[in-house]
Motif scaffolding. Structure first.
Motif, PDB file in Angstrom:
ATOM      1  N   ILE A  73      -3.420   2.559   4.107  1.00 14.94           N
ATOM      2  CA  ILE A  73      -4.160   3.754   3.713  1.00 14.94           C
ATOM      3  C   ILE A  73      -4.304   3.863   2.195  1.00 14.94           C
ATOM      4  O   ILE A  73      -5.467   4.205   1.799  1.00 14.94           O
ATOM      5  CB  ILE A  73      -3.679   4.948   4.466  1.00 14.94           C
ATOM      6  CG1 ILE A  73      -3.828   5.011   5.787  1.00 14.94           C
ATOM      7  CG2 ILE A  73      -4.231   6.387   3.880  1.00 14.94           C
ATOM      8  CD1 ILE A  73      -3.085   6.063   6.624  1.00 14.94           C
ATOM      9  N   LEU A  74      -3.306   3.882   1.575  1.00 21.70           N
ATOM     10  CA  LEU A  74      -3.192   3.765   0.089  1.00 21.70           C
ATOM     11  C   LEU A  74      -4.147   2.816  -0.492  1.00 21.70           C
ATOM     12  O   LEU A  74      -4.672   2.778  -1.449  1.00 21.70           O
ATOM     13  CB  LEU A  74      -1.918   3.991  -0.327  1.00 21.70           C
ATOM     14  CG  LEU A  74      -1.078   5.462  -0.169  1.00 21.70           C
ATOM     15  CD1 LEU A  74       0.339   5.259  -0.483  1.00 21.70           C
ATOM     16  CD2 LEU A  74      -1.704   6.495  -0.796  1.00 21.70           C
ATOM     17  N   THR A  75      -3.670   1.316  -0.033  1.00 26.97           N
ATOM     18  CA  THR A  75      -4.605   0.264  -0.611  1.00 26.97           C
ATOM     19  C   THR A  75      -6.095   0.258  -0.386  1.00 26.97           C
ATOM     20  O   THR A  75      -6.764   0.095  -1.264  1.00 26.97           O
ATOM     21  CB  THR A  75      -3.914  -1.097   0.234  1.00 26.97           C
ATOM     22  OG1 THR A  75      -2.546  -1.205  -0.064  1.00 26.97           O
ATOM     23  CG2 THR A  75      -4.849  -2.208  -0.469  1.00 26.97           C
ATOM     24  N   LYS A  76      -6.411   0.972   0.708  1.00 26.41           N
ATOM     25  CA  LYS A  76      -7.655   1.067   1.213  1.00 26.41           C
ATOM     26  C   LYS A  76      -8.329   2.264   0.053  1.00 26.41           C
ATOM     27  O   LYS A  76      -9.652   2.179  -0.292  1.00 26.41           O
ATOM     28  CB  LYS A  76      -7.948   1.581   2.530  1.00 26.41           C
ATOM     29  CG  LYS A  76      -9.483   1.692   2.893  1.00 26.41           C
ATOM     30  CD  LYS A  76      -9.630   2.318   4.482  1.00 26.41           C
ATOM     31  CE  LYS A  76     -11.120   2.471   4.757  1.00 26.41           C
ATOM     32  NZ  LYS A  76     -11.281   2.606   6.179  1.00 26.41           N
ATOM     33  N   ALA A  77      -7.728   3.305  -0.143  1.00 28.52           N
ATOM     34  CA  ALA A  77      -8.107   4.294  -0.878  1.00 28.52           C
ATOM     35  C   ALA A  77      -8.487   3.805  -2.224  1.00 28.52           C
ATOM     36  O   ALA A  77      -9.339   4.583  -2.935  1.00 28.52           O
ATOM     37  CB  ALA A  77      -7.075   5.674  -1.023  1.00 28.52           C
ATOM     38  N   ILE A  78      -7.695   3.103  -2.681  1.00 29.31           N
ATOM     39  CA  ILE A  78      -7.753   2.602  -4.268  1.00 29.31           C
ATOM     40  C   ILE A  78      -8.483   1.444  -4.263  1.00 29.31           C
ATOM     41  O   ILE A  78      -8.845   0.760  -5.488  1.00 29.31           O
ATOM     42  CB  ILE A  78      -6.324   2.291  -4.682  1.00 29.31           C
ATOM     43  CG1 ILE A  78      -5.432   3.118  -4.658  1.00 29.31           C
ATOM     44  CG2 ILE A  78      -6.251   1.716  -6.163  1.00 29.31           C
ATOM     45  CD1 ILE A  78      -4.050   3.100  -5.012  1.00 29.31           C
ATOM     46  N   GLU A  79      -9.094   0.912  -3.120  1.00 23.08           N
ATOM     47  CA  GLU A  79     -10.030  -0.245  -3.025  1.00 23.08           C
ATOM     48  C   GLU A  79      -9.283  -1.447  -3.385  1.00 23.08           C
ATOM     49  O   GLU A  79      -9.800  -2.412  -4.042  1.00 23.08           O
ATOM     50  CB  GLU A  79     -11.415  -0.201  -3.875  1.00 23.08           C
ATOM     51  CG  GLU A  79     -12.053   1.245  -3.565  1.00 23.08           C
ATOM     52  CD  GLU A  79     -13.361   1.207  -4.104  1.00 23.08           C
ATOM     53  OE1 GLU A  79     -14.067   0.376  -4.673  1.00 23.08           O
ATOM     54  OE2 GLU A  79     -13.847   2.300  -4.401  1.00 23.08           O
ATOM     55  N   GLY A  80      -8.251  -1.440  -2.819  1.00 23.59           N
ATOM     56  CA  GLY A  80      -7.401  -2.740  -3.134  1.00 23.59           C
ATOM     57  C   GLY A  80      -7.656  -3.582  -1.778  1.00 23.59           C
ATOM     58  O   GLY A  80      -8.695  -3.522  -1.119  1.00 23.59           O
TER      59      GLY A  80
END
Length: 256
Positions: free
Chosen positions: A36-43
């Motif tokens: 979720i955090l990776t997606k939120a940062i566009e990683g």
């Protein structure tokens, strides 16, 4: 975290706190928060999903061994029984869910994704609530003093900041060729720990014993802290991912 244990022994801490931190260090990355955090940062979301799923799969087999070795314990339960129980309670639901999502439910569930995300959060909260209830129900709450709980919070906060900083420095300075999106994936998958695997694992390995309950307390603190700290880093890291670096190369170019 295990290499910090000799240093922690010098502090006036209860031994179960140090053992609980060692248990946390042996757990794999979570399937949810890191992705979720990776997606939120566009990683690199695909890489984070792969790392989290693979880590959870391997954690079923390797984490129990690492926990016993780290704590210097011997198992009263046959190791094969532990693996079978973890496979049924953790691995099987994960595999079935992924198969159903890929072959049958992916399109059908698209309109309900926001509700499903809330449902998943409720399930995670229920796991945390059940673990806390177990601590108080078994009468072990008196063993968790306020000073011990405060020590856990401070130690884990320092450790998470330290490990996040170390992972970022290693990924950007030593691992030449990584894109910024890959760095974000590495940052969270290497520092986050799985509550949904850790709590069932401790239940299978130690049951409702004092050890099992007290070992779960550092994990119960670590999980919400990693989400909170990761959420605070989202705007800063997202700007770093989307903007050009100081050298002026675009986002998709590898970091020199």
């Amino acid at each position: 975290m295990n290499f910090l244990s000799p240093l922690l022994l010098l502090l006036p801490l209860d031994k179960w706190i140090i053992s609980g931190l060692q248990v946390v260090s042996c757990l794999p990355p979570p399937v949810s928060s890191a992705v979720i955090l990776t997606k939120a940062i566009e990683g690199n979301e695909a890489a984070s999903i792969l790392n989290s799923a693979l880590g959870s799969f391997l954690g079923v087999f390797f984490s129990p061994v690492l926990i016993y070795l780290s704590l210097g314990l011997t198992s009263a339960v046959p190791f094969l029984s532990i693996i079978q129980s973890l496979a049924l309670t953790v691995l099987l639901p994960l595999v079935l869910g992924q198969l159903l999502r890929h072959f049958w439910l992916e399109d059908a569930l698209d309109p309900y994704r926001p509700y499903l995300a809330n449902f998943a959060s409720c399930i995670l909260l229920s796991i945390i609530y059940t673990a806390f209830c177990g601590t108080f129900h078994q009468g072990y709450a008196n063993d968790v003093s306020f000073s011990s709980l405060l020590s856990i919070v401070l130690i884990e906060l320092i450790m998470q900041v330290l490990f996040l900083s170390l992972a970022f420095i290693l990924a950007t300075r030593l691992m030449i060729g990584l894109k910024r999106s890959d760095v974000i994936c590495l940052l969270f998958c290497s520092t986050h720990k799985s509550l949904t695997l850790g709590i069932p694992m401790l239940g299978v390995m130690f049951g409702d014993t004092r050890k099992g309950v007290l070992y779960s307390v550092p994990l119960l603190v670590y999980h919400p802290m990693q989400i909170l700290l990761g959420s605070l880093l989202v705007p800063v890291l997202k700007e770093w991912v989307l903007n050009k670096s100081e050298l002026g190369e675009p986002n998709e170019d590898p970091i020199d």
